[in-house]
Design an enzyme around this catalytic site. Structure first.
Site, PDB file in Angstrom:
ATOM      1  N   LYS A 289      -8.280   6.806   5.303  1.00 18.57           N
ATOM      2  CA  LYS A 289      -7.299   5.870   5.887  1.00 18.57           C
ATOM      3  C   LYS A 289      -8.018   5.169   7.025  1.00 18.57           C
ATOM      4  O   LYS A 289      -8.284   5.777   8.056  1.00 18.57           O
ATOM      5  CB  LYS A 289      -6.100   6.644   6.402  1.00 18.57           C
ATOM      6  CG  LYS A 289      -5.100   5.833   7.234  1.00 18.57           C
ATOM      7  CD  LYS A 289      -3.892   6.670   7.654  1.00 18.57           C
ATOM      8  CE  LYS A 289      -2.912   5.860   8.499  1.00 18.57           C
ATOM      9  NZ  LYS A 289      -1.703   6.623   8.870  1.00 18.57           N
ATOM     10  N   GLU A 293      -2.648   1.969  11.344  1.00 16.85           N
ATOM     11  CA  GLU A 293      -1.842   2.692  12.326  1.00 16.85           C
ATOM     12  C   GLU A 293      -2.718   3.358  13.394  1.00 16.85           C
ATOM     13  O   GLU A 293      -2.601   4.544  13.674  1.00 16.85           O
ATOM     14  CB  GLU A 293      -0.949   3.717  11.620  1.00 16.85           C
ATOM     15  CG  GLU A 293      -0.018   3.039  10.620  1.00 16.85           C
ATOM     16  CD  GLU A 293       1.025   3.958  10.019  1.00 16.85           C
ATOM     17  OE1 GLU A 293       0.748   5.159   9.847  1.00 16.85           O
ATOM     18  OE2 GLU A 293       2.129   3.463   9.719  1.00 16.85           O
ATOM     19  N   ARG A 343       4.651  -7.733   7.205  1.00 14.19           N
ATOM     20  CA  ARG A 343       3.976  -6.493   6.839  1.00 14.19           C
ATOM     21  C   ARG A 343       3.857  -6.336   5.324  1.00 14.19           C
ATOM     22  O   ARG A 343       2.866  -5.810   4.822  1.00 14.19           O
ATOM     23  CB  ARG A 343       4.755  -5.326   7.447  1.00 14.19           C
ATOM     24  CG  ARG A 343       4.280  -3.980   6.980  1.00 14.19           C
ATOM     25  CD  ARG A 343       4.830  -2.907   7.877  1.00 14.19           C
ATOM     26  NE  ARG A 343       4.660  -1.598   7.252  1.00 14.19           N
ATOM     27  CZ  ARG A 343       5.044  -0.464   7.822  1.00 14.19           C
ATOM     28  NH1 ARG A 343       5.621  -0.477   9.017  1.00 14.19           N
ATOM     29  NH2 ARG A 343       4.859   0.680   7.209  1.00 14.19           N
ATOM     30  N   ASP A 372       6.654   1.004   2.894  1.00 17.08           N
ATOM     31  CA  ASP A 372       6.348   2.395   3.181  1.00 17.08           C
ATOM     32  C   ASP A 372       7.377   3.359   2.596  1.00 17.08           C
ATOM     33  O   ASP A 372       8.208   3.889   3.333  1.00 17.08           O
ATOM     34  CB  ASP A 372       6.267   2.589   4.706  1.00 17.08           C
ATOM     35  CG  ASP A 372       5.633   3.915   5.071  1.00 17.08           C
ATOM     36  OD1 ASP A 372       5.107   4.582   4.177  1.00 17.08           O
ATOM     37  OD2 ASP A 372       5.672   4.274   6.255  1.00 17.08           O
ATOM     38  N   GLU A 400      10.157  11.721   3.305  1.00 13.87           N
ATOM     39  CA  GLU A 400      10.187  11.154   4.660  1.00 13.87           C
ATOM     40  C   GLU A 400      11.386  10.238   4.888  1.00 13.87           C
ATOM     41  O   GLU A 400      12.118  10.391   5.868  1.00 13.87           O
ATOM     42  CB  GLU A 400       8.881  10.401   4.923  1.00 13.87           C
ATOM     43  CG  GLU A 400       8.847   9.725   6.276  1.00 13.87           C
ATOM     44  CD  GLU A 400       7.516   9.028   6.571  1.00 13.87           C
ATOM     45  OE1 GLU A 400       6.598   9.086   5.739  1.00 13.87           O
ATOM     46  OE2 GLU A 400       7.416   8.425   7.659  1.00 13.87           O
ATOM     47  N   TRP A 548       6.745  -2.493  14.530  1.00 20.47           N
ATOM     48  CA  TRP A 548       6.232  -2.026  13.241  1.00 20.47           C
ATOM     49  C   TRP A 548       6.404  -2.990  12.071  1.00 20.47           C
ATOM     50  O   TRP A 548       6.036  -2.658  10.940  1.00 20.47           O
ATOM     51  CB  TRP A 548       6.862  -0.668  12.891  1.00 20.47           C
ATOM     52  CG  TRP A 548       6.512   0.381  13.898  1.00 20.47           C
ATOM     53  CD1 TRP A 548       7.237   0.740  15.000  1.00 20.47           C
ATOM     54  CD2 TRP A 548       5.331   1.196  13.917  1.00 20.47           C
ATOM     55  NE1 TRP A 548       6.576   1.722  15.702  1.00 20.47           N
ATOM     56  CE2 TRP A 548       5.402   2.026  15.055  1.00 20.47           C
ATOM     57  CE3 TRP A 548       4.212   1.296  13.081  1.00 20.47           C
ATOM     58  CZ2 TRP A 548       4.413   2.942  15.388  1.00 20.47           C
ATOM     59  CZ3 TRP A 548       3.222   2.215  13.405  1.00 20.47           C
ATOM     60  CH2 TRP A 548       3.323   3.024  14.552  1.00 20.47           C
TER      61      TRP A 548
HETATM   62  O1  GCW Z   1       4.947   6.263   6.646  1.00 25.58           O
HETATM   63  C1  GCW Z   1       3.913   6.418   7.485  1.00 25.58           C
HETATM   64  C2  GCW Z   1       4.182   7.749   8.076  1.00 25.58           C
HETATM   65  C3  GCW Z   1       2.979   8.293   8.771  1.00 25.58           C
HETATM   66  C4  GCW Z   1       1.837   8.313   7.759  1.00 25.58           C
HETATM   67  C5  GCW Z   1       1.593   6.917   7.246  1.00 25.58           C
HETATM   68  C6  GCW Z   1       0.516   6.836   6.172  1.00 25.58           C
HETATM   69  C7  GCW Z   1       0.062   9.895   7.575  1.00 25.58           C
HETATM   70  O2  GCW Z   1       5.300   7.650   8.926  1.00 25.58           O
HETATM   71  O3  GCW Z   1       3.311   9.563   9.230  1.00 25.58           O
HETATM   72  O4  GCW Z   1       0.668   8.866   8.300  1.00 25.58           O
HETATM   73  O5  GCW Z   1       2.768   6.418   6.687  1.00 25.58           O
HETATM   74  O6  GCW Z   1       0.873   6.787   5.010  1.00 25.58           O
HETATM   75  O7  GCW Z   1      -0.637   6.814   6.494  1.00 25.58           O
END
Ligand code: GCW
Length: 685
Positions: A289, A293, A343, A372, A400, A548
């Site tokens: 990654k 973020e 985004r 996401d 999540e 975000w």
């Molecule tokens: O949805 C977001 C999550 C993060 C996560 C990120 C990702 C691992 O809230 O916690 O980090 O995605 O997918 O990298």
């Protein structure tokens, strides 16, 4: 298995209806090396399962025995299906050739054949599942059942941190780590059995956000344990993968750069990887990654994502390893007033321009939607956009945004929709399923990954019913033509009970649960509206003025994000006709219409309802249907184990509070914004 944790679908409860198969008390092996660890594990599982379910003590025929009346023949074969468009030399083909199996009945004997020992292992699990699900053996196998997995890579991604916490984990702590040490115990083996039994063949064992001790995974501190872990997994056909800190050169290497084109950086990695693969020969590759973020990446040095991925891929190539590079790259410091930055566009904008530049052993891992893991998103336009790049789909079974393993949300129906989505990247074989199986572009590597929902809770997944997502993800990844109902039924019979009433009642809970969750949460594809940071529970404006990039843009006239050509232009990232469909307010399907368009509250949907009335109706309905699910579960008291009953019952109580909260908050919010009352005069606070 010990009694410190649930056996889930490997419980192998006694079965009565297969008495005639009690004759199968012998087995023999032809063509495989008897010391092959996967063969040993397969035989162990077969003996264990048959003893527990049918009371058989399985024995190997030895040279001095006369041929018994009936036996199980485990045999190496060379007859392998041709994959339609697969490149003859592709790694995908090699994997699938090894994993394919065929089970047939020959006279009195049952024959399990495969080219590779892992195919035998899958065949054994298939046979045991047939018995555990009370399926008729002759019906299942007499014509020969030949299975070639659909997706070459079938991966679970753990977001486990080395301090034992799990990012977005809802089922306890990690069973891989405690106090920055790697734990290997009986549970490790049973985990491998559980996931291999549903066809998982790759595991990333640490969080993609690689920080603290995890950055040292590629150092002497952890090599021995990692290699041991890799060997245990390999015994079940599972490849070990590690998430890598892109800035390792700086964080552990003492360099001042992580520039992928810097000679010193390359030289450091070259030496490092030589050491890593010498010490962990079972390692299959890395997940990265980068530039996401707050994580470091090639953008810091003015380089592209391809530069970063290729640099690492070139170095690990000589070890036969791969680099899985995530496409979750977006600007997470947006100003809500900025309506041009989107985004949703970011993945495509950042990765499409380099299509064809990523090297052979790079795979791009693409989240199913452009945002996401919301309960409803369009499919990412990178899937069907990229044509010359190895690709993997990433989904999330850690719930999540979908109820955090408190609310029941069986995700397989959603995954089926994603896989079946037509991308129109060609005239045929253009669905997401075709792309990730490698069919469409004859990819060298491809597949599917899920962010996993496991932890060290007794039942592994927090809510027993969330186990259906772990089980189901594996089953679907292995055989993507299975339907959500069949998968649910297998899970219930093997894990909870094979009583028909119980099976049907739980199916009635699982199958509509995603639709119900969607109804009482965010409407018409808009997503978010969750409590910031924790992501559980409703907060309509929680992310509305945050950085975000996750806005619903509601005002007194309407809501939704204009992603059409008049807005951010995101809709145009799709191939035709998807692009025109999404671009048009009229044509866009209701369930996604607020993702693509800003609509007035009185806009009439295809359903004939106005947007505002849809919001009210779906929320009241969703809450009512959640109550119905909970009531169904209550009827199972006494018919399922007390442990399971109580666990799910307690979760349902919390789910109902959550559903009510969502329903009330969303309805009141939009009533206050719009001033338009509910047609049916229901209670809105
Ligand atoms: O949805 C977001 C999550 C993060 C996560 C990120 C990702 C691992 O809230 O916690 O980090 O995605 O997918 O990298």
């Amino acid at each position: 298995m010990n009694d410190n944790y649930a056996k889930l679908w490997l419980d192998y409860k006694p079965r009565n209806i297969h008495q005639e198969y009690k004759r199968l008390t012998y087995f023999c092996i032809e063509g495989f090396d008897r010391s092959d660890i996967i063969i040993c594990n397969a035989i162990k599982e077969l003996s264990f399962g048959l003893r527990k379910m049918l009371g058989i003590s399985l024995k190997e025929i030895d040279e001095n025995d006369s041929t018994p009346e009936a036996y199980i023949l485990i045999r190496k074969t060379n007859k392998i299906s041709e994959k339609k468009s697969a490149d003859k030399l592709s790694s995908n083909k090699e994997i699938l050739d090894r994993e394919e199996f065929e089970i047939s009945i020959r006279g009195n004997n049952l024959c399990i054949e495969a080219l590779g020992s892992v195919g035998i292992l899958y065949g054994v699990f298939d046979f045991l599942r047939t018995i555990a699900c009370d399926r008729n053996i002759p019906d299942t196998y007499s014509k020969g059942r030949k299975i070639r997995p659909t997706n070459p890579l079938r991966m679970l991604d753990h977001w486990d941190n080395m301090d034992g916490n799990i990012e977005r984990g809802y089922s306890g702590k990690s069973f891989f780590y405690e106090n920055n040490e790697i734990i290997i115990n009986e549970r490790t083996y049973d985990y491998a059995r559980l996931i291999a039994s549903v066809g998982i063949n790759a595991v990333v064992i640490n969080n993609v956000n690689v920080k603290a001790a995890a950055s040292y995974m590629i150092t002497d501190r952890y090599f021995d344990k990692l290699n041991k872990l890799g060997e245990i997994f390999a015994g079940y056909g599972i490849g070990l993968f590690i998430s890598l800190n892109y800035a390792s050169t700086i964080e552990i290497g003492g360099l001042d750069s992580a520039d992928p084109l810097d000679e010193n950086v390359r030289a450091w990695w070259k030496e490092k990887m030589a050491e890593v693969f010498r010490r962990i020969p079972s390692l299959k590759g890395f997940l990265v990654k980068a530039d996401s973020e707050g994580r470091p990446g090639p953008f810091t040095y003015g380089r592209t994502q391809a530069d970063g991925a290729n640099m690492l891929a070139d170095i690990v190539k000589e070890y036969g390893a791969i680099i899985i590079w995530r496409c979750f790259v977006y600007n997470c410091r947006q100003d809500w007033r900025d309506t041009k930055t989107d985004r949703a566009r970011a993945g495509y904008d950042n990765f499409m321009p380099m299509d064809g530049d990523y090297h052979d052993n790079v795979i791009l891992q693409i989240k199913n939607g452009p945002m996401d893991f919301q309960i409803r998103e369009p499919v990412s336009p990178l899937l069907g956009g990229l044509r010359k790049t190895n690709q993997m789909l990433e989904v999330q079974i850690a719930q999540e945004y979908t109820g955090q393993q408190i609310d029941v949300c069986y995700l397989i129906p959603m995954f089926k929709e994603i896989l079946g989505f037509k991308t129109y990247c060609g005239k045929e074989n253009d669905t997401v399923a075709d792309i990730i199986s490698g069919e469409t572009f004859g990819s060298r590597f491809s597949g599917i990954a899920a962010v996993t929902n496991t932890g060290n809770d007794f039942n592994w997944t927090g809510n027993y019913l969330a186990g259906a997502n772990l089980f189901g993800f594996g089953r679907l990844a292995f055989e993507n033509n299975l339907d959500a109902e069949t998968i649910a039924e297998e899970f219930i019979r093997m894990t909870i009970s094979d009583d028909d009433r119980v099976v049907n009642t739980i199916k009635e809970i699982l199958l509509p649960s995603r639709a119900i969750y969607e109804k009482y949460t965010c409407p018409l594809g808009i997503g978010w509206m969750v409590t910031p940071a924790t992501h559980y529970g409703c907060s309509v404006d929680g992310y509305e003025y945050d950085r975000w990039g996750t806005y619903h843009r509601a005002d007194h006239l309407g809501l939704g994000v204009d992603r059409s050509d008049k807005g951010t232009g995101y809709a145009l990232q799709y191939n035709e006709p998807n692009s025109s469909v999404y671009n048009s307010k009229k044509k866009c399907p209701d369930e996604l219409v607020l993702f693509f368009h800003h609509l007035s509250y009185d806009h009439v949907l295809h359903s004939g309802k106005t947007v505002i009335q849809h919001i009210y109706d779906s929320h009241f309905e969703g809450f009512d249907e959640a109550k119905e699910m909970a009531a169904k579960w209550e009827t199972l008291k006494g018919d399922v184990s007390n442990e399971i009953y109580t666990n799910v019952s307690e979760r349902f109580k919390r789910q109902l509070l959550n559903a009510r909260e969502w329903c009330d908050q969303v309805n009141s919010y939009f009533y206050r914004k719009s001033g338009i009352p509910d047609k049916y005069g229901r209670q809105i606070w």
